[in-house]
Design a protein around this motif. Structure first.
Motif, PDB file in Angstrom:
ATOM      1  N   ASN A  16     -14.981  -7.187 -26.125  1.00 23.49           N
ATOM      2  CA  ASN A  16     -14.539  -8.578 -26.120  1.00 23.49           C
ATOM      3  C   ASN A  16     -13.770  -8.858 -24.833  1.00 23.49           C
ATOM      4  OD1 ASN A  16     -11.684  -7.754 -26.610  1.00 23.49           O
ATOM      5  ND2 ASN A  16     -12.504  -7.181 -28.612  1.00 23.49           N
ATOM      6  N   ILE A  17     -13.615 -10.139 -24.534  1.00 28.05           N
ATOM      7  CA  ILE A  17     -12.913 -10.544 -23.318  1.00 28.05           C
ATOM      8  C   ILE A  17     -11.411 -10.531 -23.568  1.00 28.05           C
ATOM      9  CG2 ILE A  17     -12.543 -12.423 -21.680  1.00 28.05           C
ATOM     10  CD1 ILE A  17     -15.441 -13.290 -22.237  1.00 28.05           C
ATOM     11  N   ASN A  18     -10.707  -9.752 -22.762  1.00 29.34           N
ATOM     12  CA  ASN A  18      -9.257  -9.615 -22.919  1.00 29.34           C
ATOM     13  C   ASN A  18      -8.655  -9.402 -21.525  1.00 29.34           C
ATOM     14  OD1 ASN A  18      -6.582  -8.890 -23.462  1.00 29.34           O
ATOM     15  ND2 ASN A  18      -7.126  -7.765 -25.322  1.00 29.34           N
ATOM     16  N   PHE A  19      -7.817 -10.345 -21.102  1.00 20.46           N
ATOM     17  CA  PHE A  19      -7.226 -10.274 -19.773  1.00 20.46           C
ATOM     18  C   PHE A  19      -6.002  -9.350 -19.707  1.00 20.46           C
ATOM     19  CE2 PHE A  19      -9.756 -14.081 -19.479  1.00 20.46           C
ATOM     20  CZ  PHE A  19     -10.166 -14.119 -18.160  1.00 20.46           C
ATOM     21  N   ILE A  36     -16.859 -10.730  -3.573  1.00 22.04           N
ATOM     22  CA  ILE A  36     -17.840 -11.360  -4.461  1.00 22.04           C
ATOM     23  C   ILE A  36     -18.748 -10.327  -5.114  1.00 22.04           C
ATOM     24  CG2 ILE A  36     -19.813 -12.948  -4.498  1.00 22.04           C
ATOM     25  CD1 ILE A  36     -18.404 -14.465  -2.191  1.00 22.04           C
ATOM     26  N   ALA A  37     -19.045  -9.241  -4.404  1.00 26.28           N
ATOM     27  CA  ALA A  37     -19.987  -8.241  -4.913  1.00 26.28           C
ATOM     28  C   ALA A  37     -19.528  -7.644  -6.239  1.00 26.28           C
ATOM     29  CB  ALA A  37     -20.174  -7.130  -3.880  1.00 26.28           C
ATOM     30  N   TYR A  38     -18.210  -7.514  -6.416  1.00 27.06           N
ATOM     31  CA  TYR A  38     -17.721  -6.855  -7.640  1.00 27.06           C
ATOM     32  C   TYR A  38     -18.037  -7.663  -8.902  1.00 27.06           C
ATOM     33  CZ  TYR A  38     -14.614  -4.370 -10.837  1.00 27.06           C
ATOM     34  OH  TYR A  38     -14.116  -3.670 -11.902  1.00 27.06           O
ATOM     35  N   PRO A  39     -17.561  -8.906  -9.045  1.00 22.81           N
ATOM     36  CA  PRO A  39     -17.908  -9.647 -10.258  1.00 22.81           C
ATOM     37  C   PRO A  39     -19.398  -9.954 -10.350  1.00 22.81           C
ATOM     38  CG  PRO A  39     -16.774 -11.075  -8.698  1.00 22.81           C
ATOM     39  CD  PRO A  39     -16.665  -9.681  -8.166  1.00 22.81           C
ATOM     40  N   ALA A  40     -20.061 -10.151  -9.188  1.00 31.26           N
ATOM     41  CA  ALA A  40     -21.488 -10.501  -9.205  1.00 31.26           C
ATOM     42  C   ALA A  40     -22.331  -9.376  -9.791  1.00 31.26           C
ATOM     43  CB  ALA A  40     -21.953 -10.839  -7.793  1.00 31.26           C
ATOM     44  N   HIS A  41     -22.107  -8.148  -9.352  1.00 27.83           N
ATOM     45  CA  HIS A  41     -22.957  -7.061  -9.858  1.00 27.83           C
ATOM     46  C   HIS A  41     -22.660  -6.765 -11.317  1.00 27.83           C
ATOM     47  CE1 HIS A  41     -19.687  -4.046  -9.577  1.00 27.83           C
ATOM     48  NE2 HIS A  41     -20.487  -3.232 -10.235  1.00 27.83           N
ATOM     49  N   LEU A  42     -21.403  -6.967 -11.743  1.00 29.19           N
ATOM     50  CA  LEU A  42     -21.070  -6.774 -13.157  1.00 29.19           C
ATOM     51  C   LEU A  42     -21.755  -7.825 -14.028  1.00 29.19           C
ATOM     52  CD1 LEU A  42     -17.264  -5.910 -12.940  1.00 29.19           C
ATOM     53  CD2 LEU A  42     -19.102  -4.375 -13.692  1.00 29.19           C
ATOM     54  N   ALA A  43     -21.806  -9.049 -13.518  1.00 31.79           N
ATOM     55  CA  ALA A  43     -22.483 -10.121 -14.273  1.00 31.79           C
ATOM     56  C   ALA A  43     -23.971  -9.807 -14.445  1.00 31.79           C
ATOM     57  CB  ALA A  43     -22.294 -11.452 -13.548  1.00 31.79           C
ATOM     58  N   VAL A  44     -24.600  -9.329 -13.365  1.00 38.94           N
ATOM     59  CA  VAL A  44     -26.021  -8.986 -13.428  1.00 38.94           C
ATOM     60  C   VAL A  44     -26.255  -7.844 -14.420  1.00 38.94           C
ATOM     61  CG1 VAL A  44     -27.972  -8.032 -12.130  1.00 38.94           C
ATOM     62  CG2 VAL A  44     -26.539  -9.810 -11.112  1.00 38.94           C
ATOM     63  N   LEU A  45     -25.404  -6.810 -14.353  1.00 37.75           N
ATOM     64  CA  LEU A  45     -25.554  -5.680 -15.264  1.00 37.75           C
ATOM     65  C   LEU A  45     -25.295  -6.076 -16.706  1.00 37.75           C
ATOM     66  CD1 LEU A  45     -23.916  -2.798 -13.178  1.00 37.75           C
ATOM     67  CD2 LEU A  45     -26.335  -3.125 -13.680  1.00 37.75           C
ATOM     68  N   ALA A  46     -24.361  -7.002 -16.920  1.00 36.49           N
ATOM     69  CA  ALA A  46     -24.078  -7.483 -18.273  1.00 36.49           C
ATOM     70  C   ALA A  46     -25.311  -8.189 -18.839  1.00 36.49           C
ATOM     71  CB  ALA A  46     -22.881  -8.425 -18.268  1.00 36.49           C
ATOM     72  N   ILE A  47     -25.990  -8.984 -18.005  1.00 36.62           N
ATOM     73  CA  ILE A  47     -27.193  -9.683 -18.440  1.00 36.62           C
ATOM     74  C   ILE A  47     -28.324  -8.697 -18.751  1.00 36.62           C
ATOM     75  CG2 ILE A  47     -29.046 -11.230 -17.663  1.00 36.62           C
ATOM     76  CD1 ILE A  47     -26.863 -12.693 -16.012  1.00 36.62           C
ATOM     77  N   LEU A  48     -28.460  -7.681 -17.894  1.00 41.30           N
ATOM     78  CA  LEU A  48     -29.491  -6.662 -18.121  1.00 41.30           C
ATOM     79  C   LEU A  48     -29.244  -5.893 -19.397  1.00 41.30           C
ATOM     80  CD1 LEU A  48     -29.938  -5.267 -14.481  1.00 41.30           C
ATOM     81  CD2 LEU A  48     -31.467  -6.789 -15.723  1.00 41.30           C
ATOM     82  N   PRO A  53     -16.857 -10.976 -16.434  1.00 42.66           N
ATOM     83  CA  PRO A  53     -18.066 -10.144 -16.340  1.00 42.66           C
ATOM     84  C   PRO A  53     -17.781  -8.670 -16.601  1.00 42.66           C
ATOM     85  CG  PRO A  53     -17.399 -10.927 -14.160  1.00 42.66           C
ATOM     86  CD  PRO A  53     -16.604 -11.696 -15.163  1.00 42.66           C
ATOM     87  N   PHE A  54     -16.592  -8.197 -16.239  1.00 37.59           N
ATOM     88  CA  PHE A  54     -16.216  -6.803 -16.501  1.00 37.59           C
ATOM     89  C   PHE A  54     -16.206  -6.533 -18.000  1.00 37.59           C
ATOM     90  CE2 PHE A  54     -12.909  -3.594 -17.337  1.00 37.59           C
ATOM     91  CZ  PHE A  54     -13.346  -2.545 -16.545  1.00 37.59           C
ATOM     92  N   ASP A  55     -15.569  -7.418 -18.759  1.00 30.20           N
ATOM     93  CA  ASP A  55     -15.497  -7.241 -20.208  1.00 30.20           C
ATOM     94  C   ASP A  55     -16.864  -7.407 -20.865  1.00 30.20           C
ATOM     95  OD1 ASP A  55     -12.818  -6.628 -20.367  1.00 30.20           O
ATOM     96  OD2 ASP A  55     -12.177  -8.694 -20.621  1.00 30.20           O
ATOM     97  N   LEU A  56     -17.661  -8.354 -20.396  1.00 27.04           N
ATOM     98  CA  LEU A  56     -18.991  -8.552 -20.965  1.00 27.04           C
ATOM     99  C   LEU A  56     -19.878  -7.329 -20.726  1.00 27.04           C
ATOM    100  CD1 LEU A  56     -19.701 -12.267 -19.958  1.00 27.04           C
ATOM    101  CD2 LEU A  56     -19.162 -11.391 -22.250  1.00 27.04           C
TER     102      LEU A  56
END
Length: 236
Positions: A87-90, A224-236, A79-82
């Motif tokens: 692009n997604i890069n670990f 959980i809040a960290y990846p969750a809020h990034l996922a929401v912002l990525a979708i927005l 979610p951070f990269d998105l």
């Protein structure tokens, strides 16, 4: 002020920061550069750095604590990269959990090498430098400076001295502003940039009122809040 209260402040300011970074146009900000939301976000990392060090100072199982940080570093990277990268890069432009993990690894390794010694061991610092190098290699959030910040928050035991060291690192994180001020180029610095220095020192003031208590126990919420809020912002 408890650790729980400080974590809530860190979470809120981090969310504001990421809103300003990911969807700035929605608030009339320029797509690049520093905006007011991002200035507010400078409060978050110093709080996390201090509290991660506190966690390693008081936890009964450092290995388990470090493992959790590592797992959430990997979970959060997608979610951070998105949200923030192309692009997604670990292994490049990695999220803040990488920095927290490497800071924790530096603490554990330092203590393992130092053993039962009550004084500083110069050889125990070499792995710390190695983890700082790795943070730069992985281009983590705040890089080597972030790892050093976390480690020093652990290594400095006296509270007043720790706050002084914290203030030093907070200023160091905005060193480009300090350099411009020392050069006498204040007229060339946008007002929004000048706000970075006083804002980044707010955590020092907050921790002056820290009572050392954990407060309410919502441990998993903060993970959980960290990846969750990034996922929401990525979708927005």
């Amino acid at each position: 002020m408890s650790a729980f209260t400080l974590k809530i402040i860190a979470l809120i300011t981090m969310l504001i920061d990421h809103i300003g970074a990911i969807i700035p146009e929605a608030f009339g900000f320029e797509p690049t550069g520093i905006n007011f939301f991002r200035v507010i976000g400078r409060v978050a990392f110093p709080i996390f750095a201090y509290l991660i060090a506190e966690g390693f100072r008081h936890t009964k199982n450092r290995g388990k604590f470090l493992t959790r940080l590592g797992i959430f570093a990997l979970i959060s990277e997608i979610p951070f990269d998105l949200a923030l990268n192309e692009n997604i890069n670990f292994f490049a432009k990695t999220n803040i959990f990488y920095t927290l993990f490497l800071g924790g690894a530096a603490i554990i390794t330092y203590e393992y090498i130092r053993g039962d010694k009550k004084t500083l061991d110069i050889f125990a610092f070499f792995p710390v430098i190695g983890f700082m190098w790795l943070a730069n290699a992985l281009t983590t959030d705040y890089g080597a400076l972030g790892v050093a910040f976390i480690f020093c928050m652990y290594a400095v035991n006296h509270k007043k001295l720790r706050l002084a060291v914290m203030a030093f690192f907070c200023v160091l994180l905005q060193s480009f502003i300090v350099i411009l001020l020392l050069r006498g180029e204040i007229s060339n610095i946008p007002t929004i940039h000048l706000l970075l220095l006083p804002t980044t020192l707010i955590p020092v003031l907050l921790f002056a009122f820290y009572n050392g208590e954990r407060g309410a126990n919502f441990k998993w919420l903060f993970y959980i809040a960290y990846p969750a809020h990034l996922a929401v912002l990525a979708i927005l």
